[in-house]
Design an enzyme around this catalytic site. Sequence first.
Site, PDB file in Angstrom:
ATOM      1  N   HIS A  20       0.860  -1.192   0.000  1.00 21.48           N
ATOM      2  CA  HIS A  20       0.000   0.000   0.000  1.00 21.48           C
ATOM      3  C   HIS A  20       0.891   1.234   0.000  1.00 21.48           C
ATOM      4  CE1 HIS A  20      -3.801   2.056   1.903  1.00 21.48           C
ATOM      5  NE2 HIS A  20      -3.135   2.882   1.088  1.00 21.48           N
ATOM      6  N   HIS A  22       1.293   4.892  -2.376  1.00 17.99           N
ATOM      7  CA  HIS A  22       0.911   5.765  -3.484  1.00 17.99           C
ATOM      8  C   HIS A  22       2.182   6.469  -3.956  1.00 17.99           C
ATOM      9  CE1 HIS A  22      -3.420   5.397  -2.436  1.00 17.99           C
ATOM     10  NE2 HIS A  22      -2.928   5.256  -1.215  1.00 17.99           N
ATOM     11  N   HIS A 200      -9.453   0.777  -1.236  1.00 20.02           N
ATOM     12  CA  HIS A 200      -9.445   1.380   0.093  1.00 20.02           C
ATOM     13  C   HIS A 200     -10.865   1.241   0.660  1.00 20.02           C
ATOM     14  CE1 HIS A 200      -5.723   3.137  -1.255  1.00 20.02           C
ATOM     15  NE2 HIS A 200      -5.615   3.979  -0.240  1.00 20.02           N
ATOM     16  N   GLU A 203     -11.199   3.039   6.081  1.00 16.25           N
ATOM     17  CA  GLU A 203     -10.155   3.938   6.601  1.00 16.25           C
ATOM     18  C   GLU A 203     -10.901   5.003   7.406  1.00 16.25           C
ATOM     19  OE1 GLU A 203      -8.238   6.342   3.592  1.00 16.25           O
ATOM     20  OE2 GLU A 203      -6.531   6.859   4.889  1.00 16.25           O
ATOM     21  N   ASP A 281       1.735   3.950   2.915  1.00  9.81           N
ATOM     22  CA  ASP A 281       0.699   4.795   2.309  1.00  9.81           C
ATOM     23  C   ASP A 281       1.296   5.979   1.535  1.00  9.81           C
ATOM     24  OD1 ASP A 281      -1.901   5.403   1.649  1.00  9.81           O
ATOM     25  OD2 ASP A 281      -2.520   6.064   3.633  1.00  9.81           O
ATOM     26  N   ASP A 282       1.602   7.065   2.234  1.00  8.29           N
ATOM     27  CA  ASP A 282       2.172   8.275   1.599  1.00  8.29           C
ATOM     28  C   ASP A 282       3.343   8.753   2.462  1.00  8.29           C
ATOM     29  OD1 ASP A 282      -0.008   8.934  -0.547  1.00  8.29           O
ATOM     30  OD2 ASP A 282      -1.118   8.543   1.303  1.00  8.29           O
TER      31      ASP A 282
HETATM   32  N1  ADE Z   1      -4.692   8.647  -1.752  1.00  8.77           N
HETATM   33  C1  ADE Z   1      -3.461   8.721  -1.258  1.00  8.77           C
HETATM   34  N2  ADE Z   1      -3.449   8.333   0.021  1.00  8.77           N
HETATM   35  C2  ADE Z   1      -4.706   7.976   0.351  1.00  8.77           C
HETATM   36  C3  ADE Z   1      -5.343   7.488   1.510  1.00  8.77           C
HETATM   37  N3  ADE Z   1      -4.679   7.264   2.646  1.00  8.77           N
HETATM   38  N4  ADE Z   1      -6.662   7.256   1.476  1.00  8.77           N
HETATM   39  C4  ADE Z   1      -7.341   7.488   0.363  1.00  8.77           C
HETATM   40  N5  ADE Z   1      -6.802   7.950  -0.756  1.00  8.77           N
HETATM   41  C5  ADE Z   1      -5.484   8.186  -0.772  1.00  8.77           C
HETATM   42 ZN    ZN Z   2      -3.784   4.720   0.562  1.00  8.09          ZN
END
Ligand code: ADE
Ligand code: ZN
Length: 337
Positions: A20, A22, A200, A203, A281-282
Amino acid sequence: MTTDTATQSWLARLPKAELHLHIEGTLEPAMMFELAARNGVKLPYADVEAVRAAYKFDDLQSFLDLYYQGMNVLRTRADFHDLALAYFRRAHADGVAHIDVMFDPQGHLKRGITLQTLMDGLLQAMMDAQAEFGLSTSLILSFLRDLPAEDAMAVLEQAAPWYDRVAAVGLDSAERGNPPGKFAAVFARAKAIGLARTAHAGEEGPPAYIDEALDTLDVCRIDHGVRCIEDAALVARLRAAQIPLTVCPLSNVALRVVDKLVDHQLPAMLDAGLNVTLNSDDPAYFGGGMLANFRACADAFGWNRDTFRKLSANAVKAAFMPEDRRKKLLNEIRKHD
Ligand code: ADE
Ligand code: ZN
């Protein structure tokens, strides 16, 4: 609790797979400035410190606003290549052996960047990472769920020349008010094409979205999924089917899904016998990559090596990778001590 240095080093060397991630969320502030200068893009920040100061989020949407704004510096094939390869290098240094890389074509198409530019840059970086340091990668083409399903369908059709280089489709962006079922026809088409599916769910959105993703999108795993713990029947379902859940601990803290890591659903999810994996994630926005997430969990939960071996093996088993590579990595994890 602070993890001892021997365990920290053991975690760094543990072979890890990231499911996971991005790629647009790996844009570090320094690279944002570098690419802005290269492309003549004006940034709304004075310097790197100002960017970091802006990364204080109240919820998912407050992050997404900056995430889409940050993407604006990505213009050329070289930009996508340099972004991805820089992250792949950092991940390799974190002991990551494989990444399923999500990317958001709609975030770029709407700015006039072609799919060809984006794919050329990403695919070149993936080849370079494999050749230079043996990192394996695969691609997850993700749709923005806050845009109409027809747009997602159009992107899927436009991606036809690259179907053989994409492992799966995904679903991300603003979850609340955009239930998975909205994309049932798009995911059915992806399945007919032969692509795997992930989404997703759970969350920020309710646990019911996790059931809905399984029922209407036929996904093989769920991204995040942490709110499943609020619904006992759903937990039983996820346990019985051993659906992989790509949990992102530092992301959940940064986006206020939980207040503090010690309050995270992860220990309860493990106790419930769920198929959990750890992911970043990011990482440029949420305080670190894979190793930072592993170490934060070691500090917060005091897990032993067997638990981390299990989490890593779960990820390798669920990754989009060739079977011989899976076998090799599982063997390395088993032997890692
Ligand atoms: N796009 C990038 N990160 C995300 C996240 N945590 N949840 C939903 N969309 C995303
Ligand atoms: Zn994500």
